[in-house]
Design a protein around this motif. Sequence first.
Motif, PDB file in Angstrom:
ATOM      1  N   GLU A   1       0.842  -1.191   0.000  1.00  0.00           N
ATOM      2  CA  GLU A   1       0.000   0.000   0.000  1.00  0.00           C
ATOM      3  C   GLU A   1       0.880   1.246   0.000  1.00  0.00           C
ATOM      4  O   GLU A   1       0.495   2.288  -0.491  1.00  0.00           O
ATOM      5  CB  GLU A   1      -0.881   0.012   1.242  1.00  0.00           C
ATOM      6  CG  GLU A   1      -2.194  -0.704   1.064  1.00  0.00           C
ATOM      7  CD  GLU A   1      -3.034  -0.530   2.297  1.00  0.00           C
ATOM      8  OE1 GLU A   1      -3.765   0.458   2.366  1.00  0.00           O
ATOM      9  OE2 GLU A   1      -2.931  -1.376   3.196  1.00  0.00           O
TER      10      GLU A   1
ATOM     11  N   ALA B   1      -0.155  10.399  11.509  1.00  0.00           N
ATOM     12  CA  ALA B   1      -1.427   9.976  12.107  1.00  0.00           C
ATOM     13  C   ALA B   1      -1.454   8.455  12.270  1.00  0.00           C
ATOM     14  O   ALA B   1      -0.851   7.725  11.490  1.00  0.00           O
ATOM     15  CB  ALA B   1      -2.591  10.418  11.219  1.00  0.00           C
ATOM     16  N   LYS B   2      -2.154   8.026  13.291  1.00  0.00           N
ATOM     17  CA  LYS B   2      -2.144   6.610  13.685  1.00  0.00           C
ATOM     18  C   LYS B   2      -2.358   5.643  12.511  1.00  0.00           C
ATOM     19  O   LYS B   2      -1.601   4.691  12.331  1.00  0.00           O
ATOM     20  CB  LYS B   2      -3.258   6.417  14.726  1.00  0.00           C
ATOM     21  CG  LYS B   2      -3.079   5.293  15.701  1.00  0.00           C
ATOM     22  CD  LYS B   2      -2.118   5.447  16.812  1.00  0.00           C
ATOM     23  CE  LYS B   2      -1.213   4.317  17.210  1.00  0.00           C
ATOM     24  NZ  LYS B   2       0.164   4.730  17.357  1.00  0.00           N
ATOM     25  N   GLU B   3      -3.375   5.902  11.725  1.00  0.00           N
ATOM     26  CA  GLU B   3      -3.724   4.973  10.659  1.00  0.00           C
ATOM     27  C   GLU B   3      -2.582   4.843   9.642  1.00  0.00           C
ATOM     28  O   GLU B   3      -2.190   3.742   9.265  1.00  0.00           O
ATOM     29  CB  GLU B   3      -4.998   5.464   9.955  1.00  0.00           C
ATOM     30  CG  GLU B   3      -5.652   4.409   9.095  1.00  0.00           C
ATOM     31  CD  GLU B   3      -6.898   4.963   8.408  1.00  0.00           C
ATOM     32  OE1 GLU B   3      -7.219   4.485   7.319  1.00  0.00           O
ATOM     33  OE2 GLU B   3      -7.518   5.894   8.976  1.00  0.00           O
ATOM     34  N   GLU B   4      -2.043   5.996   9.269  1.00  0.00           N
ATOM     35  CA  GLU B   4      -0.940   5.970   8.316  1.00  0.00           C
ATOM     36  C   GLU B   4       0.288   5.331   8.952  1.00  0.00           C
ATOM     37  O   GLU B   4       1.013   4.569   8.315  1.00  0.00           O
ATOM     38  CB  GLU B   4      -0.614   7.391   7.847  1.00  0.00           C
ATOM     39  CG  GLU B   4       0.360   7.391   6.674  1.00  0.00           C
ATOM     40  CD  GLU B   4       0.827   8.780   6.276  1.00  0.00           C
ATOM     41  OE1 GLU B   4       0.441   9.753   6.940  1.00  0.00           O
ATOM     42  OE2 GLU B   4       1.591   8.856   5.301  1.00  0.00           O
ATOM     43  N   GLU B   5       0.505   5.628  10.196  1.00  0.00           N
ATOM     44  CA  GLU B   5       1.649   5.069  10.896  1.00  0.00           C
ATOM     45  C   GLU B   5       1.586   3.538  10.887  1.00  0.00           C
ATOM     46  O   GLU B   5       2.602   2.864  10.656  1.00  0.00           O
ATOM     47  CB  GLU B   5       1.688   5.579  12.345  1.00  0.00           C
ATOM     48  CG  GLU B   5       2.941   5.163  13.085  1.00  0.00           C
ATOM     49  CD  GLU B   5       2.932   5.615  14.532  1.00  0.00           C
ATOM     50  OE1 GLU B   5       3.686   6.531  14.861  1.00  0.00           O
ATOM     51  OE2 GLU B   5       2.155   5.047  15.332  1.00  0.00           O
ATOM     52  N   ASN B   6       0.416   2.997  11.112  1.00  0.00           N
ATOM     53  CA  ASN B   6       0.268   1.543  11.087  1.00  0.00           C
ATOM     54  C   ASN B   6       0.660   0.957   9.736  1.00  0.00           C
ATOM     55  O   ASN B   6       1.362  -0.052   9.670  1.00  0.00           O
ATOM     56  CB  ASN B   6      -1.167   1.150  11.426  1.00  0.00           C
ATOM     57  CG  ASN B   6      -1.446   1.335  12.909  1.00  0.00           C
ATOM     58  OD1 ASN B   6      -0.524   1.376  13.728  1.00  0.00           O
ATOM     59  ND2 ASN B   6      -2.715   1.473  13.249  1.00  0.00           N
ATOM     60  N   LYS B   7       0.220   1.613   8.670  1.00  0.00           N
ATOM     61  CA  LYS B   7       0.572   1.147   7.325  1.00  0.00           C
ATOM     62  C   LYS B   7       2.077   1.169   7.118  1.00  0.00           C
ATOM     63  O   LYS B   7       2.678   0.228   6.621  1.00  0.00           O
ATOM     64  CB  LYS B   7      -0.065   2.077   6.273  1.00  0.00           C
ATOM     65  CG  LYS B   7      -1.486   1.714   5.917  1.00  0.00           C
ATOM     66  CD  LYS B   7      -1.905   2.558   4.718  1.00  0.00           C
ATOM     67  CE  LYS B   7      -3.375   2.919   4.808  1.00  0.00           C
ATOM     68  NZ  LYS B   7      -3.758   3.964   3.848  1.00  0.00           N
TER      69      LYS B   7
ATOM     70  N   HIS C   1       3.875  -1.392   9.213  1.00  0.00           N
ATOM     71  CA  HIS C   1       3.631  -2.722   8.662  1.00  0.00           C
ATOM     72  C   HIS C   1       4.607  -3.011   7.531  1.00  0.00           C
ATOM     73  O   HIS C   1       5.224  -4.074   7.453  1.00  0.00           O
ATOM     74  CB  HIS C   1       2.179  -2.815   8.170  1.00  0.00           C
ATOM     75  CG  HIS C   1       1.774  -4.186   7.776  1.00  0.00           C
ATOM     76  ND1 HIS C   1       1.099  -4.465   6.617  1.00  0.00           N
ATOM     77  CD2 HIS C   1       1.988  -5.373   8.378  1.00  0.00           C
ATOM     78  CE1 HIS C   1       0.913  -5.776   6.526  1.00  0.00           C
ATOM     79  NE2 HIS C   1       1.427  -6.337   7.596  1.00  0.00           N
TER      80      HIS C   1
END
Lengths: 241, 91
Positions: free
Chosen positions: B17, B36-42, B45
């Motif tokens: 992604e 931001a959290k969501e982007e950080e997770n990506k 990963h």
Amino acid sequence: MKQKKTLDMKENTTEESLTHADTEQTENPDAFLEQVLKPITLTKEEIDIIFEKEMLPHINALYTFAFRLTNNEDDANDLVQETYLKAYRFFGSYEQGTNAKAWLYRILKNSFINNYRKQSKEPNKIDYEEAETIFHSEKNNYNPIDSRDKVFKGLLGDEVSNALMALPLDFKTVIMLCDIEGFTYEEIAKIVDTPIGTVRSRLHRGRKMLKEMLAKYAASLGYDISEEHENSTQDENSETN
Amino acid sequence: MEQKDNTNNENEKHLTEVDCDEVIRKLNMILDGEVAKEEENKLLHHIDDCNNCLEQYHIEKSFKELLKSKLQNLNVSVSLIQTIKNRISGK
């Protein structure tokens, strides 16, 4: 609102035939101190208590920042004193409950610019666009030097500190604010009065310069492991076609 | 944004992604807590599954820690504190 202020300032100062490069500094950097948010309803005693509890505890951090900006103990003392006297005098522009430390840093940084930029024209200033260009051109050439942590392990605090102080002002400032003090990009942008994008690119560029200096220095001391240096990042990326 | 480099990612299709360029560019922002959290997770990963990015991530991380640990605050002189206190109390 800030925009408007800048324009007003320019109108008022046209007679002084300012060069374009100077316009960034024509605005009074301390203007934010004069914007009293609301009339102070506190007594002098109450202000003194807040000052003692919220402002003074940051004095060592501020002194350290001042020392690394000026590289001189007396200048650092003067700067810290000036900062606290201004903070006290303009206490009405401090919004209680917000980050007192960031506010003090902003005052100190502006005082430093007021006092010292007049004297030396800051030869190392790299402008935003230049830094941005460097920032983007580096993405395929990341980390050409050997900066694995074992290279730096043997360095002493003073050696790291000296290298930091040798960086151009704009770069060492953001590194100190981010890596040592842990301010957010937004807070840093406010303290140094630049857009967040500039903070980001200065951090990137500054860390790279610092890493190179320290790697060279460590190598000169015999911590050299550059024989093992590998260029994997570059090799992989250059095979795209 | 540049075209994704496809040379060595047969086995990383499930995690692409984001690409390496983007991760490398944002390493410092991740470490500075500015993503931001969501982007950080990506991004994390991707880093977990990509050796090159993982190595760069550790280099940046340890450099940041090095600065923090080696650059200790100095102590201001007691007399400066006293001078400031005297001046604001009008002595």
